[in-house]
Design a protein around this motif. Sequence first.
Motif, short mmCIF file in Angstrom:
data_model
loop_
_atom_site.label_atom_id
_atom_site.label_comp_id
_atom_site.label_asym_id
_atom_site.label_seq_id
_atom_site.Cartn_x
_atom_site.Cartn_y
_atom_site.Cartn_z
N LEU A 129 0.79 -1.23 0.00
CA LEU A 129 0.00 0.00 0.00
C LEU A 129 0.82 1.28 0.00
O LEU A 129 0.26 2.37 -0.21
CB LEU A 129 -0.93 0.02 1.23
CG LEU A 129 -1.92 -1.15 1.37
CD1 LEU A 129 -2.62 -1.10 2.73
CD2 LEU A 129 -2.94 -1.11 0.24
N ALA A 130 2.12 1.20 0.24
CA ALA A 130 2.92 2.42 0.41
C ALA A 130 2.91 3.27 -0.85
O ALA A 130 3.06 2.78 -1.97
CB ALA A 130 4.35 2.05 0.79
N THR A 131 2.74 4.56 -0.67
CA THR A 131 2.86 5.53 -1.76
C THR A 131 4.35 5.81 -2.02
O THR A 131 5.20 5.49 -1.18
CB THR A 131 2.17 6.84 -1.39
OG1 THR A 131 2.89 7.44 -0.30
CG2 THR A 131 0.73 6.62 -0.98
N PRO A 132 4.70 6.40 -3.15
CA PRO A 132 6.11 6.73 -3.41
C PRO A 132 6.73 7.59 -2.31
O PRO A 132 7.90 7.38 -1.94
CB PRO A 132 6.05 7.47 -4.75
CG PRO A 132 4.85 6.89 -5.44
CD PRO A 132 3.85 6.66 -4.35
N ILE A 133 5.98 8.53 -1.78
CA ILE A 133 6.51 9.38 -0.71
C ILE A 133 6.77 8.55 0.54
O ILE A 133 7.79 8.71 1.23
CB ILE A 133 5.54 10.54 -0.40
CG1 ILE A 133 5.50 11.52 -1.57
CG2 ILE A 133 5.94 11.26 0.89
CD1 ILE A 133 4.50 12.65 -1.40
N GLU A 134 5.86 7.62 0.85
CA GLU A 134 6.04 6.77 2.02
C GLU A 134 7.23 5.83 1.85
O GLU A 134 7.98 5.58 2.81
CB GLU A 134 4.75 5.98 2.30
CG GLU A 134 3.63 6.86 2.83
CD GLU A 134 2.27 6.17 2.85
OE1 GLU A 134 1.40 6.60 3.61
OE2 GLU A 134 2.10 5.18 2.09
N ILE A 214 14.45 -4.46 4.50
CA ILE A 214 12.99 -4.31 4.59
C ILE A 214 12.52 -3.18 3.69
O ILE A 214 11.52 -3.30 2.97
CB ILE A 214 12.57 -4.05 6.06
CG1 ILE A 214 12.87 -5.27 6.93
CG2 ILE A 214 11.08 -3.70 6.14
CD1 ILE A 214 12.79 -5.00 8.42
N ALA A 215 13.25 -2.07 3.71
CA ALA A 215 12.89 -0.92 2.87
C ALA A 215 12.89 -1.30 1.40
O ALA A 215 11.99 -0.89 0.64
CB ALA A 215 13.86 0.24 3.12
N ALA A 220 9.90 -2.65 -3.56
CA ALA A 220 9.65 -3.57 -4.67
C ALA A 220 8.25 -4.15 -4.64
O ALA A 220 7.86 -4.88 -5.57
CB ALA A 220 10.68 -4.70 -4.64
N GLY A 221 7.49 -3.84 -3.60
CA GLY A 221 6.13 -4.37 -3.50
C GLY A 221 6.09 -5.85 -3.15
O GLY A 221 5.08 -6.52 -3.39
N GLU A 222 7.16 -6.38 -2.55
CA GLU A 222 7.22 -7.80 -2.20
C GLU A 222 6.71 -7.99 -0.77
O GLU A 222 7.48 -7.97 0.20
CB GLU A 222 8.65 -8.32 -2.35
CG GLU A 222 9.16 -8.21 -3.78
CD GLU A 222 10.54 -8.82 -3.96
OE1 GLU A 222 10.83 -9.84 -3.29
OE2 GLU A 222 11.32 -8.29 -4.76
N ALA A 223 5.41 -8.18 -0.66
CA ALA A 223 4.75 -8.19 0.65
C ALA A 223 5.23 -9.34 1.53
O ALA A 223 5.54 -9.15 2.72
CB ALA A 223 3.24 -8.26 0.47
#
Length: 282
Positions: A129-134, A214-215, A220-223
């Motif tokens: 769910l993270a936005t680019p800013i997040e 983790i970051a 990379a969207g790898e949940a």
Amino acid sequence: MADPAQVPGEGDDEASRPYRPGYELVAEQLLNYIAEQNLRSGDRLPTEQGLAQILGASRNVTREAVKVLAAIGRLSVRRGAGIFVADAAGGLVDDQLSHFRPTSMEDVLMLLDYRTVIESETARRAASLATPIEVRTIREGAETSLVAAGEDDGYAFAKADAAFHDAVGAASHNVFLRSSVAGVRRLASQSDVLLFHGDAPGSLEVAARQHLAIAEAVAAGEADLASELMVEHIATTQSQFERKIRDRLFNLDDRGASGSPPRTSRNTGAGDPPLSPETSAS
């Protein structure tokens, strides 16, 4: 109450007991007294003199114990009114948590288990769910923690560590998860102060590199990977914590026998107060 000069769990051989500051032992006994009396947030405690008599300690050492517990948010000292049990940690609404024992391995392990459950899920959701800013904020926290680790700056690392974990919590887009992460870390900071006097229990560099991994998984969207890496991160924290506890309880310390709190370590900066709940290291 138990004799505050006795280390819980140790035998009667005086020479075999490691040194623990008097204020630390009395603080531990005072937390046990609050639990035994089933005192809740806002309840008033006896005076310093009354507590000293109940705990079998000197008034000076009792005063230092009260100061430490007030500094970590367990007591509230109101001038002219007395000593009170402070409000429970924000984000953790169960009043039973006012009885959390920061020097108890059992309580700390339960806390780390809860961290694993909560933070693995926040990492999973952040990756989805993270936005680019997040994502950028999470990376900045991780990178700053690595810089601080390289400089062996525990105080700067603790602030970056808190920013990193809060950023992951924010990126989960669930205010209850984010609040739970903050509340757990406030409780963990109590153990840092009482047992380690603000020092991190393990390697700053190891923790920082785990932050970076983790970051990258979040970016990379790898949940699933983000969740697994967070579990590994907290497991590392737990193993380091257990090792430091064992070292502290079973190795003789070469410090003096004064009942006063030690000077702040160089990692927190000369003259700086102990790390606050918001700046506890991983």
